[in-house]
Each structure stands twice: as structure tokens, then as C-alpha cells.
Motif scaffolding. Sequence first.
Motif, PDB file in Angstrom:
ATOM      1  N   LEU A 248       0.851  -1.189   0.000  1.00 62.11           N
ATOM      2  CA  LEU A 248       0.000   0.000   0.000  1.00 62.11           C
ATOM      3  C   LEU A 248       0.886   1.238   0.000  1.00 62.11           C
ATOM      4  CD1 LEU A 248      -2.434  -1.172   2.828  1.00 62.11           C
ATOM      5  CD2 LEU A 248      -2.708  -1.483   0.361  1.00 62.11           C
TER       6      LEU A 248
ATOM      7  N   ILE B 188      -9.265   0.225   3.203  1.00 63.23           N
ATOM      8  CA  ILE B 188      -8.664  -0.651   2.197  1.00 63.23           C
ATOM      9  C   ILE B 188      -8.454  -2.041   2.774  1.00 63.23           C
ATOM     10  CG2 ILE B 188      -6.545  -1.104   0.892  1.00 63.23           C
ATOM     11  CD1 ILE B 188      -6.358   1.944   0.453  1.00 63.23           C
TER      12      ILE B 188
ATOM     13  N   TYR C  62     -10.767  -7.675  -4.312  1.00 65.58           N
ATOM     14  CA  TYR C  62     -11.751  -7.097  -3.399  1.00 65.58           C
ATOM     15  C   TYR C  62     -12.991  -7.968  -3.406  1.00 65.58           C
ATOM     16  CZ  TYR C  62      -9.127  -2.772  -2.931  1.00 65.58           C
ATOM     17  OH  TYR C  62      -8.170  -1.842  -2.641  1.00 65.58           O
TER      18      TYR C  62
ATOM     19  N   ILE D 242      -1.532  -1.058  -4.223  1.00 65.05           N
ATOM     20  CA  ILE D 242      -2.636  -0.097  -4.188  1.00 65.05           C
ATOM     21  C   ILE D 242      -2.058   1.268  -3.844  1.00 65.05           C
ATOM     22  CG2 ILE D 242      -4.820   0.570  -3.115  1.00 65.05           C
ATOM     23  CD1 ILE D 242      -5.300  -2.373  -2.478  1.00 65.05           C
TER      24      ILE D 242
ATOM     25  N   HIS E 104     -12.638  -0.426  -2.182  1.00 66.87           N
ATOM     26  CA  HIS E 104     -11.808  -0.025  -3.316  1.00 66.87           C
ATOM     27  C   HIS E 104     -11.549   1.477  -3.241  1.00 66.87           C
ATOM     28  CE1 HIS E 104     -11.014  -0.231  -7.940  1.00 66.87           C
ATOM     29  NE2 HIS E 104     -10.177   0.563  -7.314  1.00 66.87           N
TER      30      HIS E 104
END
Length: 250
Positions: free
Chosen positions: A163, A230, A249, A217, A235
Motif C-alpha cells: 500500500l 482498504i 476485493y 494499491i 476499493h
Amino acid sequence: MTISKTTHMQYKRVLLKLSGELLKSNKSKKNIDHAQLQHYAEEIIKAHKLGIGITIVIGGGNIHRGNKDVLQLNRTESDHIGMLATIMNGIALRSYLENNGVPTMHMSSIACAMCDVYKQQEAIKALEHGHVVVLTGGLGLPYFTTDTAASLRAIELGAEVMLKMTNVDGIYSADPNIDPYAVKFDHLTFQDAIDKKLAVLDRMAFVLCQTYKLPLIVFDAAIPNALLRIIKGEHIGTIVSDHKEPNIYP
């Protein structure tokens, strides 16, 4: 601290790439701003309370920006200063987390008295015992960015996703702060990102993620509770994976 079970979470182990620039305040002109640091520490704490295994690789751009600085340094010298800057940020973040009751292990690729030296198995054990692991010093080598360090450490430590917090709400075709016609991508393959030469990560980091099938992400750090949302499966931002429409997801 009581840690709840993570069976309802989309991810149980993540690596968060925290840009050093996010710790800086344009208002106070401080390189490490109290309010900024507290905000990101609180975001991490919320996820930790749910039992998520969290590793953080932190940059140093709030203190030193390499060739964008006016210092007359060669690349190796500049990168060495940048590595030290990440350690300074790591010390500050560890202090905030521990002061809020979160057990934290700060490890660096560079041997120094202020933190432990990074060792893969010790980092994994710390995660298994409920510690947040803060990694600094990049890879301990010049010419490698903290993005590359984040990708490699995520793979080594078994993160399910990488992330990256930024100051925009995902990956765009161009800088949205400059180009009013820049288009935001909801999903990208790693090959798309490499072919389009998108600058959100360096090429080596993209290739590592692609090779080891590590989803990425990219999201806006200013969105309230973005990290927690998240992790729960919402999303937010741009997803980069092997497939154009990844099924990561619910």
C-alpha cells in the motif's frame, strides 16, 4: 493491548510505503510536523487494533530530496544522506506508536545504535508477536529507492499487498496537479504501468511486484480512515496487479 481477530479483514499482513514528504507541513515549515506524524500514527494504530500485521517502509524526502537539493553532492553521497533521513523519520514514528501503546520494532538496513539491524526472520517474528515493524535505511545501498526497498521487504515478509500513500487519489496518466487532462486509472497491470512509464513507483519496484505477483494499491493519504477501509476491502485509489480487473476485493 487486546488485538481482535482478523477473519473479517481482506488482508492480514500488509506493507505500507509511507512517503517522507507526508510528514512535512507547509504551514509550520517543519520537516517532521507533529500533527502530520500523529495523523499517520493514528491511521496505523486503527489497523493494528484489528490484528493486522503491519510493516512500514518510510522515506526521507521531507528531510533530503537527493538531486533536487542544492547541495553539491554526487549520487552516492546524496543517497547516503537520504538513508539517514529515513532513520530519523523512523525514530519519530516509532516513538509515536509506542507512546500510544503499540509495540514497535524499528529496524534499519544500516547498522546504527538507534535501532536494530534488519534481519528477515526477526522481522517476521516481530510481526507474529503483534509488533508493528518500521523499516528504514532503504536497502542500505545507493541508487536504490525506498520504493524498491518497500517492494523487496514486502516480498520477504510475506505481505499480501503493498500500500502506497501519496498526495493524490491514485495513479494518473500524467501529474494531475500540472495536466488538467490527466486521467485516473482504477486498475492497471504491472506491464501497463511499466510501458506507460508511470512515475508513481520506479521501474525496479514495479518489476519486483510483477515478478512475485504482489498487488499494489496507491491511494490518497488525506482520505479519512483510508488505510483501515482498504484493509477491510473497500476499493480506494488505483490497484496494480497481474490483471486489468483484479479480483482482490470482495
